[in-house]
Design an enzyme around this catalytic site. Structure first.
Site, PDB file in Angstrom:
ATOM      1  N   ASP A 118       0.826  -1.201   0.000  1.00  0.00           N
ATOM      2  CA  ASP A 118       0.000   0.000   0.000  1.00  0.00           C
ATOM      3  C   ASP A 118       0.863   1.255   0.000  1.00  0.00           C
ATOM      4  OD1 ASP A 118      -2.348  -1.374  -0.028  1.00  0.00           O
ATOM      5  OD2 ASP A 118      -2.857  -1.038   2.066  1.00  0.00           O
TER       6      ASP A 118
ATOM      7  N   MET B 173      -8.189   8.184   9.037  1.00  0.00           N
ATOM      8  CA  MET B 173      -8.416   8.808   7.731  1.00  0.00           C
ATOM      9  C   MET B 173      -9.432   9.957   7.812  1.00  0.00           C
ATOM     10  SD  MET B 173      -8.654   5.174   5.647  1.00  0.00           S
ATOM     11  CE  MET B 173      -9.749   4.476   6.900  1.00  0.00           C
TER      12      MET B 173
ATOM     13  N   LYS C   5      -4.095   2.743  -2.227  1.00  0.00           N
ATOM     14  CA  LYS C   5      -5.370   3.435  -2.356  1.00  0.00           C
ATOM     15  C   LYS C   5      -5.276   4.676  -1.500  1.00  0.00           C
ATOM     16  CE  LYS C   5      -9.169   1.009  -2.545  1.00  0.00           C
ATOM     17  NZ  LYS C   5      -9.408   1.062  -3.988  1.00  0.00           N
TER      18      LYS C   5
END
Length: 264
Positions: free
Chosen positions: A49, A185, A71
């Site tokens: 990632d 996030m 992502k």
């Protein structure tokens, strides 16, 4: 580097055609588990990632193929279905495939989706937990996730869908629990999240901390409040990746700082 199996011989075999779903922790290589380090040393492919620290990738075998499958919210990213297919394809080629994610693969890491895809494809896989970034960032900043004097529970929640109408109602409900909340996030929707907390009854002076890029040279820690978090983040230029910690536990940091040895 001396292989771990030379000194700790009881590691499981990473067989050709298997996929290991591993967590890389919050960033610093020192927070890798030994099983994750072992997997890095023997994997043929490392599908990683965006949040996996470059220092960790340098621990992979020199012959391993590093494949980026990150992502990032709001940016062009690999689609999850394509990542699933990539893992299946590489495993069916007889490769030892390490799927390496920041934090823990089963905590907001879509590891469960990938494990289901591998199961449906009839492929063997192994789970290697990692230190989830929200709890690690809090601890290393001097913020305990639980304290007998303040809380016997803590809420972990993803902030990436905060602008969604349904999610707005969910934030208000979380605020009413009275428990500390660690938001993963959150930065793209920080204003909406903090506003929803206040609509749910959380006082604007509730303590909060924003921790960006924990355990890296770019780490930033802002002590703030629910009412001021979005403005302080904007003023001080704090950006993703970050977590926000809301509640009384955020206030413990100031009591620990005088004697706490820094992470770096």
């Amino acid at each position: 580097m001396k292989p771990l199996t030379d000194s700790l011989p009881n590691f499981p075999e990473f067989a050709p055609g298997e996929v290991w779903l591993a967590g890389a922790g919050p960033g610093d290589p020192g927070l890798l588990t030994l099983h994750a380090l072992h997997a890095l040393q023997v994997a043929d492919d490392v599908v990683h990632d965006a949040l996996v620290d470059p220092r960790i990738l340098r621990l992979a075998d020199k012959e391993a193929k590093l494949i980026f499958a990150g992502k990032r919210g709001g940016r062009p990213s690999a689609q999850q279905a394509d990542i699933n297919e990539l893992l299946i394809e590489r495993a069916r080629m007889g490769r030892r495939v390490l799927r390496l994610k920041g934090g823990d693969p089963f905590v907001f890491g879509r590891g469960g989706e990938e494990a289901l895809a591998l199961t449906r494809a009839g492929l063997r896989f192994r789970i290697i937990p990692g230190i989830t970034s929200g709890l690690a960032a809090a601890a290393l900043a001097g913020i305990p996730a639980t304290m007998r004097q303040t809380n016997h529970a803590v809420i972990l929640v993803a902030g990436s869908r905060a602008a969604d109408g349904t999610s707005q109602a969910e934030w208000e409900k979380l605020a009413r629990t009275g428990q500390p909340i660690i938001v993963y996030m959150p930065m793209a929707n920080l204003s909406e999240i903090m506003a929803a907390f206040q609509r749910g009854g959380m006082p604007p002076d509730t303590l909060a901390a924003i921790i960006s890029s924990s355990t890296t040279a770019q780490e930033r820690i802002i002590e703030t409040s629910v009412g001021m978090a979005a403005a302080d983040a904007a003023t001080q230029g704090v950006s993703a990746p970050a977590v926000v910690i809301v509640g009384a536990i955020a206030g413990v940091r100031q009591q620990l700082l005088a004697n706490m040895v820094g992470w770096r």
